[in-house]
Design a protein around this motif. Structure first.
Motif, PDB file in Angstrom:
ATOM      1  N   THR A  44     -31.517  34.651 -21.707  1.00  0.00           N
ATOM      2  CA  THR A  44     -32.816  35.025 -21.144  1.00  0.00           C
ATOM      3  C   THR A  44     -33.390  36.233 -21.861  1.00  0.00           C
ATOM      4  OG1 THR A  44     -32.229  34.118 -18.988  1.00  0.00           O
ATOM      5  CG2 THR A  44     -34.022  35.720 -19.037  1.00  0.00           C
ATOM      6  N   VAL A  73     -29.966  36.980 -11.907  1.00  0.00           N
ATOM      7  CA  VAL A  73     -29.515  35.581 -12.033  1.00  0.00           C
ATOM      8  C   VAL A  73     -28.861  35.172 -10.720  1.00  0.00           C
ATOM      9  CG1 VAL A  73     -27.972  33.988 -13.243  1.00  0.00           C
ATOM     10  CG2 VAL A  73     -29.094  35.839 -14.510  1.00  0.00           C
ATOM     11  N   VAL A  82     -33.833  32.632 -12.076  1.00  0.00           N
ATOM     12  CA  VAL A  82     -33.831  33.729 -13.039  1.00  0.00           C
ATOM     13  C   VAL A  82     -35.093  34.542 -12.794  1.00  0.00           C
ATOM     14  CG1 VAL A  82     -33.797  34.355 -15.478  1.00  0.00           C
ATOM     15  CG2 VAL A  82     -32.570  32.330 -14.717  1.00  0.00           C
TER      16      VAL A  82
END
Length: 126
Positions: A44, A73, A82
């Motif tokens: 991410t 998360v 997320v």
């Protein structure tokens, strides 16, 4: 030749190696544990436009693990959440879509991306 009736022997036609008597088989890695949540966080943060993960208003968005947590998360059986902070000079929806696309193949469930904040890029946060 291994006696097929001995403890831990693999029956013919089942494949795999026999586990010696008295030895415990190695368990498979936990697909919802620290490795997966850490990998989600790493991927991410690597998406262009993502400043960082965001733990929510009270830090409630996290994967809790023995001895720690991965903030931003949340792994559920039917989806993964997320929460991110994005840079203001990147398109918000496109950045969220890039995060979703990056993670869905890894987690195997739908990925819900929440943009919690938008920040100005600086030398320290890029």
């Amino acid at each position: 030749m291994t006696d097929p009736t001995s403890p831990g022997a693999v029956p013919p036609g089942r494949g795999g190696a026999a586990v010696p008597a008295g030895a415990a088989p190695t368990p498979p890695p936990d697909p919802t544990g620290a490795d997966l949540s850490s990998r989600i966080a790493e991927l991410t943060r690597a998406v262009p436009g993502v400043a960082d993960l965001h733990g929510g208003v009270f830090g409630e968005v996290a994967t809790y693990l023995p001895g720690g947590r991965v903030s931003g998360v949340r792994i559920r059986p039917d989806h993964t959440e997320v929460h991110v902070t994005v840079f203001w000079d990147h398109p918000v929806r496109a950045t969220a879509d890039a995060v979703r696309t990056t993670l869905e193949a890894l987690v195997g469930t739908p990925v819900l991306v929440t943009v919690e904040d938008v920040v100005h890029p600086t030398k320290e946060n890029q």
